[in-house]
Design a protein around this motif. Sequence first.
Motif, PDB file in Angstrom:
ATOM      1  N   THR A 137      26.922  -7.488   9.912  1.00  0.00           N
ATOM      2  CA  THR A 137      25.800  -6.611   9.560  1.00  0.00           C
ATOM      3  C   THR A 137      24.846  -7.306   8.606  1.00  0.00           C
ATOM      4  N   LEU A 138      25.388  -8.014   7.617  1.00  0.00           N
ATOM      5  CA  LEU A 138      24.538  -8.757   6.685  1.00  0.00           C
ATOM      6  C   LEU A 138      23.719  -9.804   7.422  1.00  0.00           C
ATOM      7  N   ALA A 139      24.346 -10.507   8.350  1.00  0.00           N
ATOM      8  CA  ALA A 139      23.627 -11.526   9.118  1.00  0.00           C
ATOM      9  C   ALA A 139      22.493 -10.906   9.927  1.00  0.00           C
ATOM     10  N   ARG A 140      22.743  -9.756  10.523  1.00  0.00           N
ATOM     11  CA  ARG A 140      21.681  -9.079  11.290  1.00  0.00           C
ATOM     12  C   ARG A 140      20.521  -8.692  10.394  1.00  0.00           C
ATOM     13  N   ARG A 141      20.814  -8.165   9.222  1.00  0.00           N
ATOM     14  CA  ARG A 141      19.742  -7.777   8.291  1.00  0.00           C
ATOM     15  C   ARG A 141      18.896  -9.002   7.922  1.00  0.00           C
ATOM     16  N   LEU A 142      19.549 -10.128   7.695  1.00  0.00           N
ATOM     17  CA  LEU A 142      18.818 -11.337   7.317  1.00  0.00           C
ATOM     18  C   LEU A 142      17.969 -11.854   8.473  1.00  0.00           C
ATOM     19  N   ARG A 143      18.503 -11.813   9.687  1.00  0.00           N
ATOM     20  CA  ARG A 143      17.719 -12.276  10.849  1.00  0.00           C
ATOM     21  C   ARG A 143      16.505 -11.382  11.083  1.00  0.00           C
ATOM     22  N   GLY A 162      30.677 -16.313   1.175  1.00  0.00           N
ATOM     23  CA  GLY A 162      29.710 -15.517   1.922  1.00  0.00           C
ATOM     24  C   GLY A 162      28.257 -15.910   1.764  1.00  0.00           C
ATOM     25  N   PRO A 163      27.734 -16.036   0.526  1.00  0.00           N
ATOM     26  CA  PRO A 163      26.313 -16.374   0.393  1.00  0.00           C
ATOM     27  C   PRO A 163      25.933 -17.665   1.106  1.00  0.00           C
ATOM     28  N   ALA A 164      26.745 -18.708   0.937  1.00  0.00           N
ATOM     29  CA  ALA A 164      26.434 -19.989   1.581  1.00  0.00           C
ATOM     30  C   ALA A 164      26.543 -19.889   3.092  1.00  0.00           C
ATOM     31  N   LEU A 165      27.563 -19.204   3.589  1.00  0.00           N
ATOM     32  CA  LEU A 165      27.734 -19.069   5.036  1.00  0.00           C
ATOM     33  C   LEU A 165      26.595 -18.275   5.659  1.00  0.00           C
ATOM     34  N   LEU A 166      26.158 -17.227   4.997  1.00  0.00           N
ATOM     35  CA  LEU A 166      25.044 -16.430   5.513  1.00  0.00           C
ATOM     36  C   LEU A 166      23.768 -17.256   5.594  1.00  0.00           C
ATOM     37  N   THR A 191      22.041 -17.972   9.269  1.00  0.00           N
ATOM     38  CA  THR A 191      20.822 -17.226   9.574  1.00  0.00           C
ATOM     39  C   THR A 191      19.536 -17.954   9.204  1.00  0.00           C
ATOM     40  N   GLY A 192      19.630 -19.023   8.409  1.00  0.00           N
ATOM     41  CA  GLY A 192      18.427 -19.689   7.939  1.00  0.00           C
ATOM     42  C   GLY A 192      17.767 -18.976   6.777  1.00  0.00           C
ATOM     43  N   ALA A 193      18.450 -17.999   6.178  1.00  0.00           N
ATOM     44  CA  ALA A 193      17.891 -17.250   5.055  1.00  0.00           C
ATOM     45  C   ALA A 193      17.792 -18.117   3.806  1.00  0.00           C
ATOM     46  N   LEU A 194      16.886 -17.745   2.935  1.00  0.00           N
ATOM     47  CA  LEU A 194      16.722 -18.390   1.638  1.00  0.00           C
ATOM     48  C   LEU A 194      17.833 -17.913   0.714  1.00  0.00           C
ATOM     49  N   LEU A 195      18.521 -18.833   0.040  1.00  0.00           N
ATOM     50  CA  LEU A 195      19.605 -18.484  -0.878  1.00  0.00           C
ATOM     51  C   LEU A 195      19.130 -18.713  -2.308  1.00  0.00           C
ATOM     52  N   LEU A 196      19.068 -17.629  -3.081  1.00  0.00           N
ATOM     53  CA  LEU A 196      18.552 -17.686  -4.447  1.00  0.00           C
ATOM     54  C   LEU A 196      19.593 -17.185  -5.448  1.00  0.00           C
TER      55      LEU A 196
END
Length: 298
Positions: free
Chosen positions: A177-183, A215-219, A223-228
């Motif tokens: 679900t988190l991955a979908r939200r990020l995509r 989790g944060p790094a894997l997401l 997904t290509g999301a920005l990690l802050l």
Amino acid sequence: MKERLTDALYGLGWSAVKKLPERAATGLGRTIADTVWKRRGKGVLRLESNLARVVPDAGPQRLAELSKAGMRSYMRYWMESFRLPAWDRERVARSVHINDVHRLTDGIASDRGVVLALPHMANYDLAGVWLTRALDTPFTTVAERLRPESLYDRFVAYRESLGMEVLPHVGGSAFGTLARRLREGGLVCLVADRDLSASGIEVKFFGETARMPAGPALLAQQTGALLLPVTLWYDDTGVMQGRVHPPVDVPEAGTRAEKTSVMTQALADAYATGIAEHPEDWHMLQRLWLADLEEPRA
């Protein structure tokens, strides 16, 4: 019986504390914090043990001062959280100031998705309300399953009332679900300085080995999301300050596991910077370092 009592006490807090005048609630929180600190229970002793790693040159008196301030900060978190549903947009806006917020707003505007990863500092619930109200940005988070179940339900209902989407920590569905939200270009917020699973990543944290969630790094990788990384603290004026640290990039080379290790270490380093500057606002009353986890429990 103990679980029912715990649930009842939290229910009383949410129903009664938010009705108190602010000065009375602040005074009550400080009184409770000082009383708990004087009793020198397991949580206070563990906090001091953790702070001894953060401030290695501190003697017993300094550690006692830090743990007392830490308990006051921790109880402030609870008093504020009990009262947050009654705070309006203006009250939230004047209670929070985020430094380097452009890193977050630029990420949100890019539609690539953003993962905010933060330690147990100050009041992350207040930071979440600031996101939903000051930035008008909804987000998704996860919550550890609490006992009794009714207490967990209270926490979920409370956070959802503040505009957060809350997923249970257990089960593989949360990651998907988190991955979908990020995509979809969404925002995900994760408290990520203590591992709650068997898949944690070993990091060096204040010179010793600890485990933090993957989790944060894997997401970010998937997904290509920005990690802050984000750290929070209370200043002398009563405002909660925050800092959005530089983004943690996905390494170009290495296996998935190697990339995850590098990225999680980068998060740990950012947390350590913020915690070292404001150790009294780090609410870590549990075992964290592997050396402590291996100790026999009393």
